[in-house]
Design a protein around this motif. Structure first.
Motif, short mmCIF file in Angstrom:
data_model
loop_
_atom_site.label_atom_id
_atom_site.label_comp_id
_atom_site.label_asym_id
_atom_site.label_seq_id
_atom_site.Cartn_x
_atom_site.Cartn_y
_atom_site.Cartn_z
N PHE A 11 0.95 -1.11 0.01
CA PHE A 11 0.00 -0.07 -0.09
C PHE A 11 0.82 1.34 0.00
O PHE A 11 0.57 2.20 -0.69
CB PHE A 11 -0.79 -0.05 1.26
N TYR A 12 2.02 1.28 0.55
CA TYR A 12 2.83 2.51 0.91
C TYR A 12 3.99 2.64 -0.08
O TYR A 12 4.71 3.43 -0.12
CB TYR A 12 3.12 2.49 2.47
N TYR A 13 3.79 1.93 -1.37
CA TYR A 13 4.63 1.86 -2.36
C TYR A 13 4.70 3.43 -3.09
O TYR A 13 5.75 3.83 -3.19
CB TYR A 13 4.37 0.90 -3.62
N GLY A 14 3.49 4.00 -3.09
CA GLY A 14 3.36 5.42 -3.58
C GLY A 14 4.05 6.35 -2.71
O GLY A 14 4.57 7.62 -3.08
N ALA A 15 4.09 6.13 -1.19
CA ALA A 15 4.64 7.13 -0.29
C ALA A 15 6.30 7.25 -0.55
O ALA A 15 6.93 8.33 -0.43
CB ALA A 15 4.57 6.53 1.03
N MET A 16 6.71 5.93 -1.16
CA MET A 16 8.29 6.19 -1.65
C MET A 16 8.39 7.32 -2.57
O MET A 16 9.48 8.05 -2.38
CB MET A 16 8.57 4.83 -1.99
N PHE A 17 7.59 7.45 -3.76
CA PHE A 17 7.92 8.47 -4.55
C PHE A 17 7.40 9.89 -3.96
O PHE A 17 8.32 10.87 -4.38
CB PHE A 17 6.66 8.35 -5.81
N ILE A 18 6.59 9.98 -2.93
CA ILE A 18 6.50 11.42 -2.42
C ILE A 18 7.54 11.64 -1.77
O ILE A 18 8.03 12.85 -1.89
CB ILE A 18 5.37 11.12 -1.48
N SER A 19 8.15 10.78 -0.89
CA SER A 19 9.38 10.90 -0.17
C SER A 19 10.54 11.44 -0.90
O SER A 19 11.30 12.28 -0.69
CB SER A 19 9.70 9.59 0.73
N TYR A 20 10.73 10.81 -2.09
CA TYR A 20 11.58 10.84 -3.06
C TYR A 20 11.62 12.41 -3.64
O TYR A 20 12.73 13.17 -3.61
CB TYR A 20 11.60 9.69 -4.22
N ILE A 21 10.33 12.82 -4.09
CA ILE A 21 10.21 13.99 -4.56
C ILE A 21 10.50 15.06 -3.41
O ILE A 21 11.21 16.11 -3.93
CB ILE A 21 8.87 14.01 -5.27
N PHE A 22 9.85 14.95 -2.48
CA PHE A 22 9.80 16.03 -1.30
C PHE A 22 11.50 16.21 -0.88
O PHE A 22 12.00 17.12 -0.79
CB PHE A 22 9.13 15.37 0.01
N THR A 23 11.91 15.04 -0.89
CA THR A 23 13.58 15.02 -0.35
C THR A 23 14.41 15.71 -1.53
O THR A 23 15.30 16.53 -1.27
CB THR A 23 14.13 13.57 -0.14
#
Length: 128
Positions: free
Chosen positions: A57-69
């Motif tokens: 489920f949290y696979y998409g959160a990885m992309f959010i974290s990557y973009i924000f960072t």
């Protein structure tokens, strides 16, 4: 209603609260506690919202974290190197120190954003 009041998405996202009832924390420990940093509760103790609805489920959160960072790092280096005139080495050294302190919060924030995109606030949700 203010954006950071209970019932607003920002309240749930930035304070890492349950997206359904905004009552309990989604993680076992505080953000800057490095004990069980990445352990998330299975469900909300107040309303029973499942924090792990499906595998991956949290696979998409990885992309959010990557973009924000990525954007944070670019802005950080640009500010300290071009605006304040610090050397590249010092700017990157400070960035590494700041990111070492913030990596747990960014991880948690990305998960909170992701689940808040998928779960709607329901103030009538009863205590289980």
């Amino acid at each position: 209603m203010a954006i950071f009041d209970k019932g607003g998405k920002a309240y749930s996202i930035f304070l890492l609260k349950c997206p359904k009832c905004h009552e309990t924390d989604m993680f076992y420990t505080s953000t800057f506690s490095f004990k069980r940093s990445f352990d998330m509760k299975e469900k909300c103790e107040h309303c029973g919202q499942n924090y792990h609805p499906e595998p991956g489920f949290y696979y998409g959160a990885m992309f959010i974290s990557y973009i924000f960072t990525g954007w944070f790092c670019i802005g950080f280096i640009a500010f300290f190197h071009w605006v304040l005139g610090w050397s590249t080495a010092v700017s990157f050294g400070l960035l590494i120190a700041v990111m070492a302190l913030l990596f747990v919060y960014i991880f948690r924030l990305a998960r909170s954003i992701w689940i808040n995109m998928n779960v709607k606030y329901d103030p009538s949700r009863k205590k289980i």
